[in-house]
Design an enzyme around this catalytic site. Structure first.
Site, PDB file in Angstrom:
ATOM      1  N   GLU A   4     -19.569  -3.542  10.113  1.00 29.47           N
ATOM      2  CA  GLU A   4     -20.417  -2.633  10.874  1.00 29.47           C
ATOM      3  C   GLU A   4     -21.570  -3.352  11.562  1.00 29.47           C
ATOM      4  OE1 GLU A   4     -18.190  -0.337   7.838  1.00 29.47           O
ATOM      5  OE2 GLU A   4     -19.475  -2.128   7.734  1.00 29.47           O
ATOM      6  N   ARG A  16     -25.412   0.030   6.940  1.00 25.43           N
ATOM      7  CA  ARG A  16     -25.318  -1.423   6.891  1.00 25.43           C
ATOM      8  C   ARG A  16     -25.803  -2.072   8.178  1.00 25.43           C
ATOM      9  NH1 ARG A  16     -19.784  -2.942   3.815  1.00 25.43           N
ATOM     10  NH2 ARG A  16     -21.194  -3.713   2.244  1.00 25.43           N
ATOM     11  N   LYS A  74       0.849  -1.185   0.000  1.00 24.30           N
ATOM     12  CA  LYS A  74       0.000   0.000   0.000  1.00 24.30           C
ATOM     13  C   LYS A  74       0.889   1.241   0.000  1.00 24.30           C
ATOM     14  CE  LYS A  74      -4.437   1.332   1.926  1.00 24.30           C
ATOM     15  NZ  LYS A  74      -5.461   1.064   2.942  1.00 24.30           N
TER      16      LYS A  74
END
Length: 613
Positions: free
Chosen positions: A366, A394, A283
């Site tokens: 979540e 969600r 990353k």
């Protein structure tokens, strides 16, 4: 900036003509363009820098948009956009009228779905692959999903079902060992274990690709060799989780080696069952500051590309929330903090260090975060769940079933409530109010100053039952001397003709308009709601006396507080004029937050104009 090869690409066909040396130069050119653009416009940098070679290899091997490439979350889609005809527009990234920072089908046919939430790509890809099979189409469908998104339950539901499908489905696991916050949980440890045995896998893709090129017997030979190898491997190692689900597992592959990626992708096309290609990436690859601090460069505002320093910013509501929660946690040992892979974004980074045993990062999950909180509350703790408004969507069922119905002593901290700006249509926090307004038992506060945020959070901790606190992205704004009280509302009386109502960060614009109208000697009063649910409008005994009432709300209109107000007025046979200004059944595009308020007539000038008209 010299972008000789990039400038020569006008279509994907041009890309396919390039050799590997040219493709490597192209990857360097794309990174330079990306860093320069994001430094000016802000955006997701580290995730995009990590998939440059993968994006190039995908378009080299597959035929998009005939073959569907679906990017999970799609915050790593910049190279894909550059390669699919949007290079000349790339400087407009995340700007009003410019290209979106996420996948946007209305922008280009190569973007398959609107995407901004994690763990959806495998389900979507499986749906397309199944439709292709039903329609006798031999097109390929590729889902690119990060290791962080594998902490979301939806990804596992899709993996479980995908194993029963046939040829044409390829799942690429982009394993960079880090989502937004450092990956947590068993899957992260499992992928780390796979990475420790590269000797077994390193020649697998190359060998299969070579064998499959043999006419007539290639596929049969490849399958036979695979069965023998799997039998031997199972005696030496445990079978991979993905193979147990029915996938052909290939990897790990160096995600920054274009030639290896192309060979592995070509091999995957020739396999008659779903394939999971596991690639390792870094990353922030190619930009030292992003490699060293990938979380800080995940989603970043403007910065100096030469030294990596972000533009100096003031405190934010997220920072203050984290600060206040730490102060409360020092005195109350019951307080626990929960985040869904967003410790830094929600202001809980310091809390996670100071109170490690009371901090829980559940990954991109979540739904689990909300239900986990109900369990902590049942066990005698005081959980505080910090989630962005757009991602809390969600957890709607969990809020109903596991929090409200149980009357759990939990605090839901709703970050990024209201307009969020340049992240756009998938991230605007305009649905949390209508969502929670429909749920019994939950109290909701909506502060627009730090002082009120501190009061509301303290009050929520000491309240029995579920409490939500919603606060905006960014920092406190000048309220022209108006400081919310500790009451549920603040009424500024200045005549009986017109009443302005608002709450949250929108109250700042309403206050500005109120002051301006009073300077013009208009008979205007102002009502600011500090607590928006439940709110007893009847406690304002003279509410019905106003000739005109205007409610300004930075929220989706359907199901909002303004609609609750309309019901109250109708039931009490209000004789005056009521006007409710909110987002009326629309998704909100990307633009600066001030500009969005202008678009939806929620800025001070528009408010004043509406009143005067």
């Amino acid at each position: 900036m010299e972008t000789k090869i990039l400038n020569s690409i006008s279509s994907i066909d041009d890309l396919k003509k390039l050799n590997y040396d040219q493709l490597n130069i192209l990857s360097d050119e794309i990174r330079k363009v990306m860093i320069e653009t994001v430094s000016k416009n802000g955006g997701h940098l580290s995730s995009n820098l990590g998939v440059v070679e993968l994006s190039i290899a995908l378009h080299k091997v597959f035929d998009s948009p005939k073959d569907k490439i679906i990017w999970d979350v799609s915050h790593q889609i910049y190279t894909h956009k550059i390669l699919t005809g949007r290079y000349k527009e790339f400087s407009s990234l995340r700007q009003e009228g410019g290209i979106s920072g996420f996948s946007a089908p209305d922008e280009n046919d190569n973007d398959i779905f609107y995407s901004g939430h994690a763990s959806t790509s495998i389900s979507q890809a499986l749906g397309i692959a199944t439709a292709n099979a039903l329609n006798n189409k031999n097109d390929y469908t590729i889902a690119v999903i990060g290791d962080g998104a594998l902490t979301g339950g939806l990804a596992y539901e899709a993996l479980n079902n995908a194993a029963h499908s046939g040829k044409g489905l390829i799942v690429i696991l982009n394993d960079n060992k880090m989502s937004i916050s450092e990956n947590v949980g068993s899957m992260a440890r499992y992928l780390a274990a796979i990475r420790t045995n590269p000797e077994y896998y390193k020649l697998k893709a190359h060998t299969e690709s070579a064998i499959n090129r043999i006419p007539l017997i290639g596929k049969q030979t490849s399958q036979a060799i695979y069965n023998v190898k799997k039998s031997i491997k199972n005696k030496l190692y445990k079978s991979t989780f993905f193979e147990d689900l029915g996938f052909r597992y290939l990897g790990p592959i160096d995600g920054h080696n274009i030639e290896q990626l192309c060979e592995a992708l070509t091999a995957a096309k020739l396999i008659d069952i779903p394939v999971l290609l596991h690639i390792n990436t870094v990353k922030g690859k190619g930009y030292n500051y992003a490699e060293m601090s990938p979380s800080e460069f995940h989603g970043i505002s403007k910065f100096n590309m030469y030294n990596g320093e972000a533009q100096s910013g003031n405190d934010s509501f997220s920072d203050k929330f984290g600060e206040y929660l730490m102060d409360l946690a020092e005195k109350d040992k019951r307080i626990c903090a929960i985040t869904a892979a967003m410790a830094l974004g929600t202001g809980l980074d310091e809390f996670s260090q100071k109170y490690k045993d009371r901090f829980f990062d559940v990954g991109i999950a979540e739904e689990h975060a909300v239900t986990f909180a109900s369990g902590l509350a049942k066990g005698g703790m005081k959980p505080v769940v910090a989630i962005y408004s757009t991602f809390l969507q969600r957890g709607y069922d969990q809020l109903i079933h596991d929090i409200a119905l149980q009357k759990s002593d939990a605090v839901i901290a709703i970050d990024r409530a209201g307009f969020v700006g340049e992240d756009g249509v998938t991230h605007q926090g305009i649905f949390d109010v209508p969502m929670i307004n429909t749920i019994p038992n939950i109290q909701v506060y909506s502060p627009f100053t730090y002082k009120r945020l501190k009061f509301d959070l303290t009050n929520a901790i000491n309240t029995s039952g579920p409490v939500a606190i919603r606060y905006p992205r960014g920092g406190e704004k000048d309220t022209l001397g108006y400081t919310p009280s500790e009451n549920d509302f603040d009424l500024y009386q200045n005549g009986d003709d017109i009443l302005l109502l608002s709450y949250g960060i929108e109250a700042v614009e309403t206050i500005k308009a109120y002051d301006s109208l009073n300077e013009m000697n208009q008979s205007v009063s102002l009502l600011i709601l500090n607590k928006i649910k439940p709110f007893d409008f009847a406690q304002i005994t003279d509410l019905l006396k106003y000739k005109k009432i205007y409610f300004f709300e930075e929220s989706e209109k359907n199901g909002s507080i303004g609609e609750t107000m309309a019901d109250y007025l109708a039931e009490n046979r209000y004789k005056g004029i009521y006007k409710h200004i909110a987002i009326d059944n629309k998704f909100v595009p990307h633009a600066k937050t001030d500009r969005l308020r202008e678009m939806f007539k929620l800025d001070a000038d528009s408010i004043k104009k509406i009143i005067l008209e």
